[in-house]
Design an enzyme around this catalytic site. Structure first.
Site, short mmCIF file in Angstrom:
data_model
loop_
_atom_site.label_atom_id
_atom_site.label_comp_id
_atom_site.label_asym_id
_atom_site.label_seq_id
_atom_site.Cartn_x
_atom_site.Cartn_y
_atom_site.Cartn_z
N HIS A 1 -5.38 -5.99 -10.62
CA HIS A 1 -4.72 -6.92 -9.70
C HIS A 1 -4.29 -8.19 -10.41
O HIS A 1 -3.42 -8.92 -9.90
CB HIS A 1 -5.64 -7.25 -8.53
CG HIS A 1 -5.93 -6.09 -7.65
ND1 HIS A 1 -7.05 -5.30 -7.83
CD2 HIS A 1 -5.26 -5.56 -6.60
CE1 HIS A 1 -7.05 -4.34 -6.92
NE2 HIS A 1 -5.98 -4.47 -6.16
N GLU B 1 0.82 -1.22 0.00
CA GLU B 1 0.00 0.00 0.00
C GLU B 1 0.85 1.26 0.00
O GLU B 1 0.55 2.24 -0.71
CB GLU B 1 -0.95 -0.01 1.20
CG GLU B 1 -1.95 -1.14 1.21
CD GLU B 1 -2.84 -1.18 -0.03
OE1 GLU B 1 -2.93 -0.17 -0.75
OE2 GLU B 1 -3.42 -2.24 -0.27
#
Length: 615
Positions: free
Chosen positions: A510, A418
């Site tokens: 993703h 992140e």
């Protein structure tokens, strides 16, 4: 009429650039990124743009590059190596930003251009050999019929279709710009190739037309879940031209410890040292030695205390009467401030410290933006929240406690993932859609793995260890022990791609990250010649069939240099290969084993042709 986009970096620079390129014929010691850079003065900005304009005028084109029709806008600047600065410059046409058209310019201490990496999507921009350009917009084409607020309403309606009770987390914004509508087209050499045999270098992106459009960013919440979208709305017709999900998460559910004055009982890493700060008779989870400024004056962990997703406030910094934190156990649903509630904060703090230290100690990159601006992580977000995400509006991270699929999402690789989104936002700012979106996600997976390797080895030193990470994203947080992604062979998750194909851009980002993740594994660790091995690639056909890796450290340096000094927001897989090769040649020399490894690693995922390794 189609515009063939110029995507490769420009080689016809000033004499200084040619001299610098010649100097790169011998292997160089990788240079660390410099310290924070001050915001450019107006004179510095004007000098840079003037140099860039002069360089632009010198390029062989069939268009008239006269101001004010064609111009530039300095968007961001961050440190480079050895006194250099890296500037992100947007192209404008008639004062409007051209979406995805920009230059990454590296300058030396005198302001001279050292290198430039350009994606040119401006109307009329093409080389003489590229063919006809898309129609240049007329003055009437550049007059909007919708207001920004009307465009926002269109975007909201598009997102809310079929949804009930959806509210804003951040207020929406709209930017009027020129949007190139892009499609893929085969090169002439690949015109008759069967689809299944196409390589990434067999196709090129072309601009079909230009649309005056609003780039609308909506950040909403529905049923306690973030609903973040970017939408391109035609400013003349109100039609939605494009739309993509914009929430940057670790996945799809459906360093060094520094001074270390505190002790944390973490969920995934045992007892860890924490660099806390005294506050009267108490202690705070705030580290002023890593990062400056930001919302809290240093790196901090805050307690969202189950705050609703509708509320973007991260809560208050964690405070404790002793400097021992957490019980090392999964959150049980009680107090968020007792020992059990503190464990989520311990996980986050240790992960944030090690992410900062990995990039600073190995690359010289300080914090997310390179300028050492502090960030923060909020834990205990909502209730039973099965995700974690980075939000560039606050340049911070939010972590859930987990629910049906995950335990607390504060594992070291997820936090590294992140926080790496923040690095991407400060550098290449890769558009979170299509191939560029896959590369965006891939950088976060790569960053997470390198942070994990660094932290597991003690979190000290200036080198990424050769081993220590598991090459699986989020395996620790998974209740069924299945990771979110496998980097060795991405298709093991049942959804990710192992290699490039023309359908890659249609996947969720993703999963379109899979080929580049696999490339990085091969670059660092090498491949296996046994077809039964997960590390085997059918595209490696040269000698030896099992390519040789160059180690985590060199692979990460090459990748980061490409991301920070060469990638633009619209970089795709073919361009990523070219830029990574340039980075390897600059760091280790033309013809070096590192440069060869980059070519072989990309060939292993069907991007470029394989080559023999030097004997």
């Amino acid at each position: 009429m189609n515009l063939h986009i110029s995507l490769l970096s420009v080689s016809t620079l000033a004499a200084a650039v040619i001299a610098a390129t010649a100097a790169m014929a011998q292997p160089l010691s990788p240079a660390m990124m410099g310290g924070p850079v001050a915001p450019p003065s107006s004179q510095e900005s004007n000098n840079l743009l003037a140099r860039l304009a002069a360089f632009d005028q010198a390029r062989e084109t069939t268009r008239t590059l006269a101001a004010p029709r064609y111009s530039f806008r300095l968007a961001a600047q961050h440190p480079g190596a050895a006194g250099q600065k890296i500037s992100r410059v947007q192209h404008t046409y008639e004062g409007l930003r051209v979406f995805g058209s920009e230059a990454v310019v590296v300058t030396d201490s005198t302001g001279a251009i050292v290198s430039a990496s350009v994606t040119d999507r401006r109307p009329g921009a093409h080389s003489l050999a590229a063919g006809a350009a898309a129609a240049v917009p007329t003055p009437a084409d550049l007059k909007p019929k919708l207001s920004p607020q009307q465009a926002i309403i269109v975007a909201i309606r598009s997102v809310r279709a079929g949804m009930s009770k959806i509210e804003h987390r951040w207020q929406p914004v709209a930017e009027l710009l020129l949007y190139p509508v892009v499609t893929s087209q085969r090169t002439a050499a690949a015109a008759n190739k069967p689809e299944a045999q196409l390589n990434a270098l067999d196709v090129q992106e072309v601009v079909q037309r230009y649309a005056l459009a609003y780039y609308v960013k909506t950040r909403m919440v529905r049923d306690r879940q973030p609903v973040y979208h970017d939408t391109i709305v035609d400013a003349r017709t109100g039609a939605v031209i494009a739309q993509w999900h914009a929430l940057q998460t670790a996945g799809d559910a459906g360093g060094g410890t520094g001074a270390g004055t505190g002790t944390g009982n973490s969920q995934y890493n045992g007892v860890v040292a924490l660099s806390t700060s005294p506050s009267g008779s108490q202690f705070r989870m705030l580290d002023a030695t890593r990062g400056k400024g930001g919302r809290f004056g240093g790196m901090a962990i805050t307690n969202a205390d189950h705050s609703s997703m509708y509320n973007p406030d991260p809560g208050d910094v964690y405070v404790n009467t002793t400097n021992t934190w957490g019980d090392g156990k999964q959150y049980s649903g009680g107090s968020t401030t007792d020992a059990n509630g503190q464990t989520a904060a311990v996980n986050a703090f240790w992960g944030l410290m090690n992410t900062y230290d990995t990039n600073r100690n190995v690359l010289g990159w300080q914090s997310l933006d390179g300028n050492n601006t502090a960030t923060h992580i909020a834990v205990h977000v909502d209730r039973d929240y099965d995700n974690a995400f980075y939000d560039d509006r606050c340049k911070c991270m939010f972590i859930g406690d987990g629910g049906s699929y995950f335990y607390n999402l504060g594992s070291i690789d997820v936090i590294g993932h992140e926080m790496s989104h923040g690095v991407t936002a400060a550098t290449a700012d890769l558009v979170y859609s299509g191939e560029s979106g896959g590369l965006n996600e891939s950088h976060s997976d790569i960053g997470g793995e390198m942070v994990e390797a660094y932290a597991r080895a003690g979190g000290t030193g200036a080198v990424i260890p050769a081993k220590g990470n598991d090459w699986m994203v989020g395996q620790e947080i998974s209740r069924d022990k299945k990771p979110l992604r496998y980097m060795v062979k991405p298709s093991l998750d049942g959804r990710s791609a192992d290699a490039w194909s023309t359908s890659l851009k249609q996947l969720d980002v993703h999963y379109s990250s899979g080929p580049n993740n696999r490339m990085f594994y091969f670059l660092a660790q090498g491949s296996n010649a046994d077809p039964a091995s997960d590390a085997h690639s059918k595209y490696l056909v040269k000698s030896p069939q099992a390519m040789t890796g160059i180690g985590n450290d060199k692979a990460y340096r090459i990748w980061f240099r490409a991301l920070s000094t060469k990638f633009t927001s619209s970089t795709n897989y073919a361009v990523a290969r070219a830029k990574a090769l340039e980075a390897a040649q600059e760091l280790y020399g033309v013809g070096s084993k590192e440069a060869v490894a980059v070519q072989r690693a990309y060939a292993a995922i069907n991007v470029g042709e394989d080559i023999d390794e030097a004997k």
